[in-house]
Design a protein around this motif. Structure first.
Motif, short mmCIF file in Angstrom:
data_model
loop_
_atom_site.label_atom_id
_atom_site.label_comp_id
_atom_site.label_asym_id
_atom_site.label_seq_id
_atom_site.Cartn_x
_atom_site.Cartn_y
_atom_site.Cartn_z
N PRO A 66 0.82 -1.22 0.00
CA PRO A 66 0.00 0.00 0.00
C PRO A 66 0.85 1.26 0.00
CG PRO A 66 0.01 -0.98 2.18
CD PRO A 66 0.76 -1.92 1.27
N ALA A 67 0.27 2.33 -0.56
CA ALA A 67 0.99 3.61 -0.62
C ALA A 67 1.01 4.29 0.75
CB ALA A 67 0.33 4.53 -1.64
N GLN A 68 -0.03 4.08 1.53
CA GLN A 68 -0.11 4.67 2.86
C GLN A 68 -0.30 3.57 3.88
OE1 GLN A 68 -3.38 7.33 2.56
NE2 GLN A 68 -2.24 8.88 1.44
N CYS A 69 0.02 3.88 5.10
CA CYS A 69 -0.10 2.89 6.16
C CYS A 69 -1.58 2.56 6.40
CB CYS A 69 0.54 3.42 7.44
SG CYS A 69 0.59 2.18 8.74
N PRO A 70 -1.96 1.29 6.28
CA PRO A 70 -3.37 0.94 6.45
C PRO A 70 -3.80 0.83 7.91
CG PRO A 70 -2.10 -1.01 5.93
CD PRO A 70 -1.16 0.16 5.87
#
Length: 121
Positions: A66-70
């Motif tokens: 993922p591009a951002q922390c989920p």
């Protein structure tokens, strides 16, 4: 003034070197072999060695990482924020390597394949 005088042949090089005394050498502690080993070092090296040279592999990497922390969340109850969970991805020991792998995959898709990567951003 002749500049040829300042060549290597005419310069006197001085080296200020201080040899360590025996007391200073004894003071340096040797690190045991088992402390030098990091359990995930081999995995970090393997991730860094992955070469992205296939569009299907690059798409799969971009989908999986993922591009951002989920994990960053705000827990709310009746509109009031009870707890804010910070992004925990920086704690992940492989975070830097995974982000570098994702970046290599995105660059491969954009530069080599000429595909639009806005879906992964």
């Amino acid at each position: 003034m002749d500049v040829t005088y300042y060549t290597i042949k005419h310069l006197i090089l001085c080296d200020w070197f201080e040899s360590p005394s025996k007391d200073r050498v004894k003071a340096v502690k040797k690190i045991p072999f088992w402390k030098k080993l990091t359990p995930l070092k081999w995995l970090r090296v393997r991730i860094d060695q992955i070469q992205v040279s296939d569009p299907a592999l690059a798409h799969r990497i971009c989908q999986l990482i993922p591009a951002q922390c989920p994990f960053a969340r705000d827990l709310k109850w009746f509109g009031q924020t009870l707890v804010t969970i910070p992004p925990l991805c920086k704690i992940n020991p492989l975070y830097e390597e995974l982000m570098a792998l994702r970046w290599r995959a995105l660059c491969y898709l954009a530069d080599e394949c000429g595909q639009d990567i806005s879906a992964y951003c």
